[in-house]
Design a protein around this motif. Structure first.
Motif, PDB file in Angstrom:
ATOM      1  N   LEU A 152     -65.035  -2.330  57.853  1.00 39.35           N
ATOM      2  CA  LEU A 152     -65.304  -1.232  56.934  1.00 39.35           C
ATOM      3  C   LEU A 152     -64.141  -1.027  55.964  1.00 39.35           C
ATOM      4  O   LEU A 152     -64.337  -0.756  54.792  1.00 39.35           O
ATOM      5  N   TYR A 153     -62.911  -1.181  56.470  1.00 39.36           N
ATOM      6  CA  TYR A 153     -61.713  -1.004  55.654  1.00 39.36           C
ATOM      7  C   TYR A 153     -60.842  -2.258  55.710  1.00 39.36           C
ATOM      8  O   TYR A 153     -60.830  -2.966  56.712  1.00 39.36           O
ATOM      9  N   ASN A 154     -60.096  -2.481  54.645  1.00 40.19           N
ATOM     10  CA  ASN A 154     -59.056  -3.508  54.625  1.00 40.19           C
ATOM     11  C   ASN A 154     -57.709  -2.795  54.662  1.00 40.19           C
ATOM     12  O   ASN A 154     -57.565  -1.712  54.104  1.00 40.19           O
ATOM     13  N   TYR A 155     -56.738  -3.415  55.300  1.00 34.67           N
ATOM     14  CA  TYR A 155     -55.423  -2.790  55.470  1.00 34.67           C
ATOM     15  C   TYR A 155     -54.337  -3.710  54.946  1.00 34.67           C
ATOM     16  O   TYR A 155     -54.440  -4.935  55.059  1.00 34.67           O
ATOM     17  N   ASP A 156     -53.273  -3.095  54.412  1.00 33.67           N
ATOM     18  CA  ASP A 156     -52.122  -3.868  53.921  1.00 33.67           C
ATOM     19  C   ASP A 156     -51.402  -4.553  55.076  1.00 33.67           C
ATOM     20  O   ASP A 156     -50.956  -5.686  54.957  1.00 33.67           O
ATOM     21  N   LYS A 157     -51.282  -3.837  56.197  1.00 33.84           N
ATOM     22  CA  LYS A 157     -50.509  -4.350  57.333  1.00 33.84           C
ATOM     23  C   LYS A 157     -51.317  -4.214  58.609  1.00 33.84           C
ATOM     24  O   LYS A 157     -52.073  -3.258  58.771  1.00 33.84           O
ATOM     25  N   LYS A 158     -51.127  -5.190  59.508  1.00 34.51           N
ATOM     26  CA  LYS A 158     -51.866  -5.199  60.772  1.00 34.51           C
ATOM     27  C   LYS A 158     -50.878  -5.418  61.911  1.00 34.51           C
ATOM     28  O   LYS A 158     -50.125  -6.382  61.912  1.00 34.51           O
TER      29      LYS A 158
END
Length: 183
Positions: free
Chosen positions: A26-32
């Motif tokens: 649903l979301y993309n993130y800069d950091k994982k």
């Protein structure tokens, strides 16, 4: 959970459906920041920080039991976000959400995080832990059973420099901030 800090708006939300490297998230993130595991994590949290028109994001996932993001499991101060997630406590820098440190603090899960002077007390399911501001475990204590009462009430408190924890059978444990057992 949403909180304001300085000129940042910080949102923390469960994203339990998130899957690393999936295009269906649903979301993309800069950091994982995820533990290495073949298991599905019970605690996965998305974090978004908005400052003026700039947005930063990260997602964290940890093994162990489920942790709820609340005002008892998250502390924001000194441009840092400290957060319980599963069996660990994370420290992320603000606003960029770089990982400063992550420490596995409990065998199962961390429920609450308390800042006392220049250290933290962590109420975990199986351990009560004193954690330094740099993420080092200074001491830990376990009990005869889990540190949760059957009715979920009055199972953990800090009063007058004393940590009071109760287990499933209502056995009471007392520690001072140095980790000494008090009878």
């Amino acid at each position: 959970m949403t909180t304001k800090y300085k000129n940042f708006v910080i949102s923390i939300f469960s994203d339990s459906a998130y899957s690393l490297d999936s295009s269906d998230n649903l979301y993309n993130y800069d950091k994982k920041y995820f533990d290495e595991s073949d298991y599905i994590f019970p605690s996965i949290y998305g974090i978004r920080v908005v400052r003026d028109e700039e947005e930063f994001s990260a997602i964290i996932g940890s093994a162990g039991g489920a942790t709820a993001a609340s005002n008892k499991s998250v502390i924001v101060e000194n441009d840092k976000l400290f957060m319980c997630c599963g069996d660990s406590v994370y420290c992320l820098s603000l606003p960029d959400l770089n990982l400063n440190w992550k420490t596995k603090v409990d065998t199962i899960t961390c429920f609450e995080l308390f800042k006392i002077d220049n250290f933290f007390i962590v109420h975990g399911e199986l351990e009560i832990t004193r954690l330094s501001i740099e993420g080092e475990i200074e001491w830990q204590h376990s009990g005869r059973d889990i540190f949760v009462t059957q009715n979920g009430e009055n199972d953990f408190e800090i009063k007058n420099g004393i940590i009071i924890a109760k287990d499933w059978d209502n056995n009471e444990y007392k520690f001072d901030f140095k980790g000494n057992v008090i009878n």
